[in-house]
Design a protein around this motif. Structure first.
Motif, PDB file in Angstrom:
ATOM      1  N   GLU A  98       0.712  -1.112   0.099  1.00 17.90           N
ATOM      2  CA  GLU A  98       0.113  -0.118  -0.065  1.00 17.90           C
ATOM      3  C   GLU A  98       0.978   1.166   0.003  1.00 17.90           C
ATOM      4  OE1 GLU A  98      -3.901   0.915   2.325  1.00 17.90           O
ATOM      5  OE2 GLU A  98      -2.487   1.060   3.610  1.00 17.90           O
ATOM      6  N   GLN A  99       1.902   1.298   0.929  1.00 12.86           N
ATOM      7  CA  GLN A  99       2.723   2.345   1.111  1.00 12.86           C
ATOM      8  C   GLN A  99       3.596   2.533  -0.442  1.00 12.86           C
ATOM      9  OE1 GLN A  99       5.360   2.414   4.234  1.00 12.86           O
ATOM     10  NE2 GLN A  99       3.821   2.346   5.792  1.00 12.86           N
ATOM     11  N   LEU A 100       4.030   1.585  -0.944  1.00 16.55           N
ATOM     12  CA  LEU A 100       4.740   1.354  -2.244  1.00 16.55           C
ATOM     13  C   LEU A 100       3.868   1.958  -3.137  1.00 16.55           C
ATOM     14  CD1 LEU A 100       7.405   0.631  -3.746  1.00 16.55           C
ATOM     15  CD2 LEU A 100       6.358  -1.540  -4.177  1.00 16.55           C
ATOM     16  N   ASN A 101       2.702   1.438  -3.493  1.00 25.59           N
ATOM     17  CA  ASN A 101       1.705   2.066  -4.457  1.00 25.59           C
ATOM     18  C   ASN A 101       1.535   3.388  -4.368  1.00 25.59           C
ATOM     19  OD1 ASN A 101       1.712  -0.430  -5.692  1.00 25.59           O
ATOM     20  ND2 ASN A 101      -0.166  -1.209  -4.649  1.00 25.59           N
ATOM     21  N   ALA A 102       1.414   4.034  -3.094  1.00 21.30           N
ATOM     22  CA  ALA A 102       1.303   5.399  -2.905  1.00 21.30           C
ATOM     23  C   ALA A 102       2.533   6.322  -3.176  1.00 21.30           C
ATOM     24  CB  ALA A 102       0.820   5.650  -1.520  1.00 21.30           C
ATOM     25  N   ALA A 103       3.687   5.557  -2.907  1.00 19.40           N
ATOM     26  CA  ALA A 103       4.964   6.592  -3.171  1.00 19.40           C
ATOM     27  C   ALA A 103       5.671   6.299  -4.480  1.00 19.40           C
ATOM     28  CB  ALA A 103       6.048   6.099  -2.038  1.00 19.40           C
ATOM     29  N   ASP A 108       7.210   6.046 -12.345  1.00 18.37           N
ATOM     30  CA  ASP A 108       8.464   5.912 -12.111  1.00 18.37           C
ATOM     31  C   ASP A 108       8.514   4.295 -11.464  1.00 18.37           C
ATOM     32  OD1 ASP A 108      10.952   6.453 -10.928  1.00 18.37           O
ATOM     33  OD2 ASP A 108      10.164   7.155  -8.880  1.00 18.37           O
ATOM     34  N   ARG A 109       7.865   3.255 -12.202  1.00 18.19           N
ATOM     35  CA  ARG A 109       7.928   2.029 -11.713  1.00 18.19           C
ATOM     36  C   ARG A 109       9.362   1.276 -12.166  1.00 18.19           C
ATOM     37  NH1 ARG A 109       2.499   0.489  -9.417  1.00 18.19           N
ATOM     38  NH2 ARG A 109       1.882   2.165  -9.301  1.00 18.19           N
ATOM     39  N   GLN A 110      10.219   1.995 -12.623  1.00 19.16           N
ATOM     40  CA  GLN A 110      11.449   1.199 -13.106  1.00 19.16           C
ATOM     41  C   GLN A 110      12.157   0.754 -11.871  1.00 19.16           C
ATOM     42  OE1 GLN A 110      11.523   4.404 -13.161  1.00 19.16           O
ATOM     43  NE2 GLN A 110      13.322   5.188 -12.111  1.00 19.16           N
ATOM     44  N   THR A 111      11.857   1.240 -10.491  1.00 18.83           N
ATOM     45  CA  THR A 111      12.599   0.737  -9.527  1.00 18.83           C
ATOM     46  C   THR A 111      11.787  -0.415  -8.705  1.00 18.83           C
ATOM     47  OG1 THR A 111      11.003   2.467  -8.122  1.00 18.83           O
ATOM     48  CG2 THR A 111      13.405   3.217  -8.753  1.00 18.83           C
ATOM     49  N   ARG A 112      10.463  -0.770  -9.203  1.00 19.60           N
ATOM     50  CA  ARG A 112       9.828  -1.896  -8.646  1.00 19.60           C
ATOM     51  C   ARG A 112      10.497  -3.152  -8.547  1.00 19.60           C
ATOM     52  NH1 ARG A 112       4.111  -0.679  -7.577  1.00 19.60           N
ATOM     53  NH2 ARG A 112       4.325  -2.888  -6.717  1.00 19.60           N
ATOM     54  N   PRO A 113      11.241  -3.521  -9.575  1.00 17.97           N
ATOM     55  CA  PRO A 113      11.971  -4.594  -9.711  1.00 17.97           C
ATOM     56  C   PRO A 113      13.141  -4.952  -8.668  1.00 17.97           C
ATOM     57  CG  PRO A 113      11.781  -3.995 -11.809  1.00 17.97           C
ATOM     58  CD  PRO A 113      11.439  -3.011 -11.138  1.00 17.97           C
ATOM     59  N   LEU A 114      13.655  -3.815  -8.132  1.00 19.11           N
ATOM     60  CA  LEU A 114      14.592  -3.683  -6.857  1.00 19.11           C
ATOM     61  C   LEU A 114      13.992  -3.925  -5.728  1.00 19.11           C
ATOM     62  CD1 LEU A 114      16.728  -0.695  -7.776  1.00 19.11           C
ATOM     63  CD2 LEU A 114      17.645  -3.108  -7.761  1.00 19.11           C
ATOM     64  N   VAL A 115      12.694  -3.290  -5.573  1.00 20.94           N
ATOM     65  CA  VAL A 115      11.707  -3.584  -4.338  1.00 20.94           C
ATOM     66  C   VAL A 115      11.208  -4.916  -4.259  1.00 20.94           C
ATOM     67  CG1 VAL A 115       9.715  -2.874  -3.194  1.00 20.94           C
ATOM     68  CG2 VAL A 115      11.063  -0.982  -4.211  1.00 20.94           C
ATOM     69  N   TRP A 163      -2.205  -6.505  -6.285  1.00 22.32           N
ATOM     70  CA  TRP A 163      -3.012  -5.870  -5.687  1.00 22.32           C
ATOM     71  C   TRP A 163      -3.015  -4.183  -6.233  1.00 22.32           C
ATOM     72  CZ3 TRP A 163      -2.450  -2.939  -0.975  1.00 22.32           C
ATOM     73  CH2 TRP A 163      -3.585  -2.251  -0.349  1.00 22.32           C
ATOM     74  N   ASP A 164      -3.846  -3.518  -6.774  1.00 20.62           N
ATOM     75  CA  ASP A 164      -3.726  -1.823  -6.955  1.00 20.62           C
ATOM     76  C   ASP A 164      -4.718  -1.195  -6.281  1.00 20.62           C
ATOM     77  OD1 ASP A 164      -5.684  -2.521  -8.460  1.00 20.62           O
ATOM     78  OD2 ASP A 164      -5.059  -2.162 -10.521  1.00 20.62           O
ATOM     79  N   GLY A 165      -4.975  -1.715  -5.194  1.00 19.39           N
ATOM     80  CA  GLY A 165      -6.333  -0.934  -4.497  1.00 19.39           C
ATOM     81  C   GLY A 165      -7.525  -1.751  -4.809  1.00 19.39           C
ATOM     82  N   ASP A 166      -8.197  -1.714  -6.118  1.00 21.30           N
ATOM     83  CA  ASP A 166      -9.066  -2.423  -6.238  1.00 21.30           C
ATOM     84  C   ASP A 166     -10.293  -2.247  -5.477  1.00 21.30           C
ATOM     85  OD1 ASP A 166      -7.911  -3.854  -8.323  1.00 21.30           O
ATOM     86  OD2 ASP A 166      -7.383  -5.706  -7.118  1.00 21.30           O
TER      87      ASP A 166
END
Length: 190
Positions: A98-103, A108-115, A163-166
């Protein structure tokens, strides 16, 4: 802070982390330089490198510590019920996403794989410990605890990642995930 760590080292590390976080709110990770971080933290580049190998190590460190803090805040202090710990782990993962999707907005999703790599590894580690403590009476879990942990952690991770909120809160999602995992574990009352 480690018991024997110099408070100056701790303050410098916190300054680097805070500066990096603030910069991430302004720029994409790929656009950030060590010079930007050092300038914002008012340190020199050598000081940065004394603490972190590069900005990616710093990023992974911040993801890891953020998830650890969320988990620490949600773990029950003492509980005889094995399910309470697993429920807290699921809830923590959902709150983290939830925090990640908000921040981390879509551009800027290129950082997602690192996370994602970092969180999946942490989830697997925590679930493995939980599995070894709570499911060792079953021959299948005792024979393949690593596989069981991977399956459970991937179930948590996959549902949270997708999950993207839904229209669901992290609380509702975490209860649904926990219910499904509880059903997967069957006769093991978690």
């Amino acid at each position: 802070m480690a018991a024997n760590e110099d408070p100056r080292v701790t303050r410098t590390r916190e300054l680097i982390e805070r500066s990096f976080y603030d910069l991430l709110m302004e720029k994409k990770l790929d656009a950030l330089t060590i010079g930007d971080i050092a300038k914002r933290a008012r340190i020199n580049r050598a000081t940065f490198y004394a603490h972190f190998e590069d900005k990616y190590e710093l990023y992974r460190h911040m993801v890891r510590t953020t998830f650890e803090q969320i988990l620490y805040d949600n773990l029950p202090q003492q509980s005889e019920e094995p399910g309470a710990e697993l429920r807290a782990l699921v809830r923590s993962a959902c709150l983290f996403f939830e925090q990640l999707n908000a921040a981390c907005p879509p551009p800027d999703r290129q950082t997602r794989p690192l996370v994602e790599v970092q969180i999946q590894a942490q989830l697997n580690e925590y679930v493995l410990l939980w599995t070894l403590r709570n499911l060792n009476d079953d021959p299948a879990f005792r024979a393949y605890p690593e596989l069981a942990a991977k399956m459970i952690s991937w179930a948590i991770f996959g549902a949270g990642l997708d999950w993207d909120g839904d229209g669901l809160s992290a609380e509702i999602l975490s209860e649904r995930i926990y219910t499904v995992i509880e059903g997967m574990l069957g006769r093991h009352r978690v």
